[in-house]
Design an enzyme around this catalytic site. Sequence first.
Site, short mmCIF file in Angstrom:
data_model
loop_
_atom_site.label_atom_id
_atom_site.label_comp_id
_atom_site.label_asym_id
_atom_site.label_seq_id
_atom_site.Cartn_x
_atom_site.Cartn_y
_atom_site.Cartn_z
N VAL B 14 0.85 -1.18 -0.02
CA VAL B 14 -0.01 -0.10 0.07
C VAL B 14 1.03 1.32 -0.01
CG1 VAL B 14 -1.80 1.05 1.14
CG2 VAL B 14 -1.80 -1.25 1.10
N ARG B 45 12.19 -0.58 6.04
CA ARG B 45 13.32 -1.46 6.50
C ARG B 45 14.53 -1.79 5.74
NH1 ARG B 45 9.55 -6.12 9.03
NH2 ARG B 45 8.54 -5.31 6.97
N ARG B 49 16.42 -0.86 -1.38
CA ARG B 49 15.37 -1.15 -2.29
C ARG B 49 14.40 0.08 -2.09
NH1 ARG B 49 11.20 -4.80 -0.45
NH2 ARG B 49 9.60 -4.86 -2.33
N GLY B 187 -1.96 -15.82 -4.54
CA GLY B 187 -1.76 -14.67 -4.02
C GLY B 187 -2.80 -13.91 -3.39
N ASP B 201 -10.26 -10.15 10.12
CA ASP B 201 -9.90 -8.95 9.43
C ASP B 201 -11.29 -8.26 9.38
OD1 ASP B 201 -8.49 -7.54 7.33
OD2 ASP B 201 -10.08 -8.16 6.16
N LYS B 205 -12.77 -4.54 10.47
CA LYS B 205 -13.49 -3.64 9.76
C LYS B 205 -14.96 -3.39 9.98
CE LYS B 205 -10.55 -5.08 5.90
NZ LYS B 205 -10.65 -6.45 4.73
N GLY B 302 -5.59 -4.35 -2.31
CA GLY B 302 -4.55 -4.33 -3.53
C GLY B 302 -3.75 -2.84 -3.35
#
Lengths: 436, 436
Positions: B14, B45, B49, B187, B201, B205, B302
Amino acid sequence: MEPIRVGLLGLGVVGGGTFKVLARNAEEIARRAGRRIVVTKVSARDLTRAKERVGNDAEVVTDPFEIVRDPSIDIVVELIGGTGIARDLVLEALAQGKHVVTANKALLAKHGNEIFALASSKGLMVSFEAAVAGGIPIIKAIREGLTANRIEWVAGIINGTTNFILSEMRDRGLPFADVLKEAQALGYAEADPTFDVEGVDAAHKLTLLASIAFGIPVQFDRAHIEGISQLSAVDIKYAEELGYRIKLLGITKRRADGIELRVHPTLVPSKRLIANVEGAMNAVLVKGDAVGDTLYYGKGAGEEPTASAVVADLVDVTRLHTADPEHRVPHLAFQPDSISDAPILSIDDVSTSYYLRVEVQDAPGVLADLARILADASISIGSMIQKPSADAPPRAEIIFLTHEAVERNVNSAIALIEALPTVSSKVTRLRLENLG
Amino acid sequence: MEPIRVGLLGLGVVGGGTFKVLARNAEEIARRAGRRIVVTKVSARDLTRAKERVGNDAEVVTDPFEIVRDPSIDIVVELIGGTGIARDLVLEALAQGKHVVTANKALLAKHGNEIFALASSKGLMVSFEAAVAGGIPIIKAIREGLTANRIEWVAGIINGTTNFILSEMRDRGLPFADVLKEAQALGYAEADPTFDVEGVDAAHKLTLLASIAFGIPVQFDRAHIEGISQLSAVDIKYAEELGYRIKLLGITKRRADGIELRVHPTLVPSKRLIANVEGAMNAVLVKGDAVGDTLYYGKGAGEEPTASAVVADLVDVTRLHTADPEHRVPHLAFQPDSISDAPILSIDDVSTSYYLRVEVQDAPGVLADLARILADASISIGSMIQKPSADAPPRAEIIFLTHEAVERNVNSAIALIEALPTVSSKVTRLRLENLG
């Protein structure tokens, strides 16, 4: 804090609903807004009936100008409708320094540029959630919820009357005229249904959606508008066989060379959620480059659903009326100095898929002729069905679904097809959107 | 105007999406917000990258506290996740006087009351559109779009992983375990899928949705949570035969005596739009007393869909950061002094319809015994199907759909049914909502 004082112009269906919802949910609304929102003055043509309705809670007058000029009123709610006196009232309210909430899509689609310009110059808000898709917070979703996105297109069922008629035509295989009569009897269609069934009401709403999606001025006069009165039950049936439903969609798309702005009956794949929106319900599908497809669904009209949107606007204005005007959400979602001059494209330049139906002699070579004409016009065929008829000499109906093609080319091909001696009908041409 | 300076904590899916969307749509966003929104500092971290990813556009640091304490940062975007360091960072950012945007549902469901209280005391915003249903602007719709309404209930498909699994189980008649493996390969499910498939989860919400719908504190620990790992393919099939689909719904309802707050597999009539939300998509249905049913649909997760919500919050905060704090939209939709103490009801007190499946001896009188037990518990039967089996001695599966009943009574009846000598299985009990 002191209550916000609202003047209500018009006590018809939506005006009455607004008064009722504000009264019934006064506590819940104040818990949210942080202060009470109270209608202190109402204008209505029938004084006696209006007084019965509002009791002692608000003053009732017959002259709406008395309200827009009343210094004690903070927000004017215009629910008279039309583009005549409503325009004068809104402009006068703004001149008097009052914020305006309106459900009047015709007014904003035609005179929005003038109204928003005056409002901006005075640092005032003109809120219009109720003008599009009734209670669905679609203006807020596009103007505020999807600000991260480059909006690619918006496609909506934004007229409940026509969606009701199309649903009934499909469910029961009835012709348009029969269902219209029934819809009128049920109160889903007006005595003069022209504005709804010919797509004008949807085009008003689409004009507003296009402006807030792309940041363009309102340009109702550039919209291409077709209604459903010429739609025949047989095309609904064939579309169904091919895996599509026909909906009256308002569609606006951003292209490199401009904006498409069009209302017309449209084939949509049956499996799409929006194809399954039935009866008088509304739904708007918005495609953004980051978020993908989002859909917003609910009642697009009616007393309380529309009042829900009017009152939401009142809460927003109540919250924001002390904020710096330049930090509020701009009327057309984009800052006034960032409004785009992208042109609205002619319907001839629209690019979409097509459903074509034509009656031909059932003889060798006829199909080849049709296919050749389409190929020469760079129109490729996605699928085809042929329906024999029992006539003598033998005839057949041929239905093509094309891939994406430019409308100008499709029209040229249709002219050539209709000129063939083996072709015995006009070509029925409907547009098809995959919305995928 | 000067750009708004954003510090991004976390450059995962995200975070990376947010950086990308802000950069790609910089112009479109500035046209709306009236100024540029620029990420000037990122914590990650993996420094190398991260630097590759953001180039020279932003400073990259490993210590996120360096960002929340940087006086040049206006808004902190927390995308680290979890309830440990994320909590410390959000509290510190607020202590430093910075507005916060977060996608962290777990954090707000568990520590929201503390976080919102600190933010309110400092006149700061904590925005969390991205925490529920990804790119769908559902927080905005409920908090701002439906303010006219007394919300009656909210029911949502708010976990894409489980909706994908349920869609595949139904489409292909496969058991849970097989589809889970496939979802992991694609995935759509994590290596440890517990949070998703067990409903945790979704409950995070739902906790937030309930708070903004009813103006109650976040109370995640009071939510009733059931996932889909125990759901068998045969119940999906029988539900289908009866005209229902099974969805993992988060449901919160306002009742006279309190609030229902529950996540569980739920039968929903197949003809409802929400029953036709397939794959990893999300949808939330909201019932308001004025607006009726409204539905909001889109991608619930996503990179870019979630970034869409984060950036929309950034635009809102950019607009409102100079407004009087008391005129902003309250964190939980209702003014802090108007938060309700309505209790969350125990699942035993929930009232809904039920799907009951049990295996019995196929012998006279068995059905009468079952019907008697249900009648004695004041549970009336809406419909029933009986499925003979090929076993010897002959057995049958009986499926009841009940009318609305109190769960406590249903559980008592189930205990009596399971004690019958003619009953040879546990009773499978699923809840059913008409959502009509």
